[in-house]
Design an enzyme around this catalytic site. Structure first.
Site, PDB file in Angstrom:
ATOM      1  N   ASP A  50       0.879  -1.051  -0.017  1.00 55.35           N
ATOM      2  CA  ASP A  50       0.096  -0.121   0.015  1.00 55.35           C
ATOM      3  C   ASP A  50       0.868   1.070  -0.132  1.00 55.35           C
ATOM      4  O   ASP A  50       2.066   1.118   0.145  1.00 55.35           O
ATOM      5  CB  ASP A  50      -0.854   0.056   1.256  1.00 55.35           C
ATOM      6  CG  ASP A  50      -2.221   0.891   0.989  1.00 55.35           C
ATOM      7  OD1 ASP A  50      -2.038   1.315  -0.099  1.00 55.35           O
ATOM      8  OD2 ASP A  50      -3.024   0.860   1.734  1.00 55.35           O
ATOM      9  N   ASP A  89      -3.722   7.397  -3.643  1.00 58.11           N
ATOM     10  CA  ASP A  89      -4.895   7.779  -3.874  1.00 58.11           C
ATOM     11  C   ASP A  89      -5.468   8.701  -3.024  1.00 58.11           C
ATOM     12  O   ASP A  89      -4.893   8.648  -1.751  1.00 58.11           O
ATOM     13  CB  ASP A  89      -5.803   6.468  -4.017  1.00 58.11           C
ATOM     14  CG  ASP A  89      -5.766   5.606  -3.126  1.00 58.11           C
ATOM     15  OD1 ASP A  89      -4.728   5.408  -2.398  1.00 58.11           O
ATOM     16  OD2 ASP A  89      -6.935   5.142  -2.455  1.00 58.11           O
ATOM     17  N   GLY A 121     -11.660   3.643   0.625  1.00 62.06           N
ATOM     18  CA  GLY A 121     -12.483   4.161   1.488  1.00 62.06           C
ATOM     19  C   GLY A 121     -13.566   3.607   2.279  1.00 62.06           C
ATOM     20  O   GLY A 121     -14.610   4.362   2.747  1.00 62.06           O
TER      21      GLY A 121
HETATM   22  N1  GUN Z   1      -6.354   1.017   2.842  1.00 72.30           N
HETATM   23  C1  GUN Z   1      -7.622   0.915   3.228  1.00 72.30           C
HETATM   24  N2  GUN Z   1      -8.320   1.921   2.659  1.00 72.30           N
HETATM   25  C2  GUN Z   1      -7.480   2.164   1.902  1.00 72.30           C
HETATM   26  C3  GUN Z   1      -7.725   3.150   0.567  1.00 72.30           C
HETATM   27  O1  GUN Z   1      -8.877   3.738   0.410  1.00 72.30           O
HETATM   28  N3  GUN Z   1      -6.813   3.522  -0.110  1.00 72.30           N
HETATM   29  C4  GUN Z   1      -5.570   3.313   0.037  1.00 72.30           C
HETATM   30  N4  GUN Z   1      -4.530   3.246  -0.814  1.00 72.30           N
HETATM   31  N5  GUN Z   1      -5.294   2.223   1.192  1.00 72.30           N
HETATM   32  C5  GUN Z   1      -6.116   1.619   1.811  1.00 72.30           C
END
Ligand code: GUN
Length: 733
Positions: free
Chosen positions: A106, A141, A208
């Protein structure tokens, strides 16, 4: 003992990198395979969240003991801490974490949601992920919080879209996550999905949603999925970002989610809580284990309570992992068995919010069953759009997407778990086929409705039906099944013929208003209904009451048996090959049947002896033969399809089996009997569906082969790997 997953994975072939193939499906729920440099990731998959600073369970142990093929970690945390970033860049993230499988990373977006802002740049975080060798990176994002104003949400969506291109460029071919934002603004979710699809992302996470899941707002989670997923390419897996509670898996899988990530196993363990497929329990309240998994063997709840914090967390995290993996496996098996909607229906009873979501799902988006107001009354289309505003159109299209993905024919019975079982997509598909394609051949003003018994009806009452038809050939005979009235000529067709339910379900007396409604759907409006209870002890006496002027002959007449078999062949060709009943009736004048030893029709032959089709015992369907495919191909009047448009099956009645047009390069292989693979298809008919018999043609419309489709038009257009049509016979020149 479960054999351990000890071997390191093999990288995929270079040309397959990033490709996603569907191996098995149940509607939009799928068993898939994502090809990566660190082996295949079989979906639906759980990516355990690994915080590189705090490893509750070692990644290697996840690989070895739970067969975890992929995990997710956070590049922002690694980037921020020199003690992590230096070895990660030197050795690679796989060595840093000691994990041989797929590593998804992430980007720091979640940290910006929790802590405000992050100081890393859009390209910078992609380049960093590349430098540490992740398999799938995530772009930066903008997290759309549910409390944002519409204006703020619009900006979050637009900024995320604007960042897509620089992120893709910086990735230079590395697989990339393209998250979908939009909060609870359904049209923005839709726009986000449509716009993000245009870029070359490998996976689309739905972002989200963490605060929504934390507040158990599952109805809204369902709406988010339905507003987004139909607009994403079928060739890319969908990830539910932050969804790791096993209770949500069945419904999420049924709606097309392929990937989940879970920090829950560790976070809940730290909090002395146990994850279960039906919710969460606190260790402090337990006298007995609600589930016993390998991690708890030898322990009682009170012994675990007495452990030190660290040891207790480690044990509970392992239990949570056991339960999470097991529930995901249950979903996988359900997809394989074609019962994912059954599992979803069952699990929806575990939590009031899931119940609400499921009930909405099976009623509101379906135009057929209408919108309901708060009192449960069905609303007209105009009332519905007044009450539900802009939502109306969005959900109607989304439900059609579910229906369009559902296989038309399948084996096995259906478990009836309550009135909601009628709304399962497969049942709906079967009803649509029946109501749009079946045509009566009778003129009589009366219909006879048999009721009171479950199938197999042929064994129970076939002989009497045959003798009734000898005297009243023009009488339409139908059976009351839990899923609707079924013409006698289709008495063994699934799902109608194989409903496992309580005995009262089959025994109940028909409701005449319900029957009239069903008759009108079958094109038999206004007919006088005669009821015949199959469950009575003295059938002859009952028959006398139902049809007083009728006297039955003692024996069955072979000619009548033949006529009933012919009617069955006509009905099945109409239903499963989409050929007009009158065309079939003409073609089957003077036809012949080959029977099995149990006197069931095995082969259907035209008058000249050509064997065109065989009824299937397993599902009551019909298999075309090579000769039958040629026959159906010759009947076609519609032009060669030119694209991948999908229309309702009701709009293309009697057009014949759908065509799949293949690239001319592939023709010799398919003539040879090989399966048709995705990537070699140039157009399909708008009524093609998974499970349908289809004709495979070249660009001129010449017949090359025939087979069973594995996909709907959208998937035929978008998937790039895997079997698209299972070929039955190639047609040699
Ligand atoms: N981890 C939990 N929700 C999100 C999200 O909306 N975007 C990203 N990049 N990681 C997340």
């Amino acid at each position: 003992m479960v054999p351990k997953n000890v071997d390191d994975p093999k990288p995929c072939r270079e040309q397959d990198l990033g490709k996603f193939e569907v191996i098995h499906r149940d509607g939009i729920a799928k068993l898939g395979r994502l090809h990566t440099a660190h082996g295949p990731l079989h979906t639906p998959a759980l990516l355990p969240v690994i915080n590189p600073n705090i490893r509750t369970i070692e990644p290697r142990e996840l690989w070895d003991n739970w067969g975890i093929e992929g995990l997710i970690t956070n590049s922002y945390i690694i980037w921020k801490h020199e003690k992590l970033s230096v070895p990660a860049q030197k050795l690679g993230v796989h060595k840093l974490l000691d994990f041989p499988g797929v590593i998804v990373c992430d980007s720091g977006t979640f940290q910006s949601y929790i802590y405000g802002d992050v100081e890393v740049g859009v390209e910078e975080i992609i380049e960093f992920q590349k430098s540490i060798g992740v398999d799938v990176a995530t772009m930066l994002d903008v997290f759309g919080r549910p409390d944002m104003t519409r204006q703020q949400m619009m900006e979050a969506v637009e900024t995320t879209i604007e960042r897509a291109e620089p992120s893709i460029n910086a990735a230079e071919g590395m697989m990339l996550n393209g998250p979908i934002q939009g909060g609870l603004e359904w049209d923005l979710r839709q726009r986000s999905a449509q716009q993000m699809s245009k870029y070359d992302f490998a996976i689309h996470p739905i972002g989200g949603i963490v605060p929504i899941m934390e507040q158990h707002r599952y109805l809204e989670l369902t709406k988010i999925m339905l507003a987004s997923i139909p607009h994403l390419p079928a060739s890319r897996p969908v990830h539910l970002f932050g969804c790791g509670h096993p209770m949500l898996f069945p419904m999420a899988v049924a709606l097309g989610a392929d990937l989940f990530d879970s920090a829950a196993y560790a976070l809940f363990a730290k909090d002395d809580r146990l994850l279960l497929p039906w919710g969460t329990v606190k260790l402090e309240n337990l006298e007995y284990w609600p589930l016993l998994t390998p991690s708890l063997h030898g322990w009682t709840p009170s012994q675990v309570r007495d452990l030190g914090k660290e040891e207790r967390t480690a044990l509970l995290a392992r239990f949570n992992m056991d339960v999470t993996v097991a529930e995901l496996n249950r979903c996988r098996q359900a997809v394989k068995d074609g019962t994912i909607w059954e599992l979803t229906e069952m699990r929806s009873h575990q939590h009031p919010a899931l119940r609400e979501a499921y009930q909405w799902l099976i009623t509101a988006p379906s135009e057929n069953f209408g919108f309901h107001n708060d009192d449960g009354l069905v609303l007209s289309e105009s009332d519905a759009s007044r009450e539900h505003g802009s939502e109306y159109g969005i959900w109607e299209g989304a439900w059609e997407w579910v229906i369009d993905s559902t296989s038309q024919q399948r084996d096995g019975g259906v478990s009836w778990l309550g009135p909601e079982s009628h709304e399962r997509p497969w049942v709906e598909v079967a009803r649509r086929l029946l109501h749009s394609r079946w045509r009566t051949s009778t003129q009589s003003e009366e219909v006879l409705i048999l009721h009171g018994r479950s199938g197999p009806w042929r064994d129970r009452i076939g002989n009497i039906v045959c003798r009734i038809k000898a005297k009243m050939p023009d009488l339409e005979v139908l059976i009351q099944t839990p899923f609707g009235l079924l013409p006698w000529s289709l008495e063994d067709v699934n799902p109608f013929a194989h409903v496992e339910g309580p005995s009262w379900l089959h025994r109940r007396r028909p409701d005449l208003r319900w029957c009239a409604n069903e008759l009108s759907r079958l094109g038999l409006s206004g007919k006088k209904i005669i009821l015949f209870d199959m469950a009575t002890a003295d059938m002859k006496e009952t028959l006398k009451e139902a049809l007083p002027s009728l006297t039955l002959d003692a024996d069955t007449d072979e000619l009548v048996v033949f006529e009933l078999e012919r009617e069955q062949a006509i009905s099945k060709l109409s239903l499963f090959a989409n050929i007009h009943a009158e065309v079939c009736r003409n073609a089957l004048t003077g036809c012949q049947f080959i029977h099995s030893r149990t006197r069931r029709v095995k082969n259907i032959l035209l008058q000249d002896g050509r064997h065109i089709a065989s009824p299937r015992l397993t599902d009551g369907g019909l298999s075309l033969t090579e000769v039958g495919a040629k026959w159906a191909h010759n009947l076609r009047t519609a032009p060669v399809p030119a694209g991948f448009e999908c229309q309702r099956i009701e709009e293309n009645v009697s057009q014949g089996p759908p065509w799949v047009v293949i690239e001319d390069d592939a023709v010799p292989f398919i003539r040879d009997g090989r399966n048709v693979f995705h990537g070699f298809i140039t157009a399909v008919d708008a009524w093609l569906r998974p499970g349908a018999s289809c004709l495979i043609v070249n660009s001129k419309g010449e017949l090359i082969a025939h087979g069973i489709s594995k996909a709907a038009p959208k998937e035929m257009a978008e998937l790039k790997k895997g079997i698209a049509v299972r070929t039955r016979d190639g047609i040699k020149v």
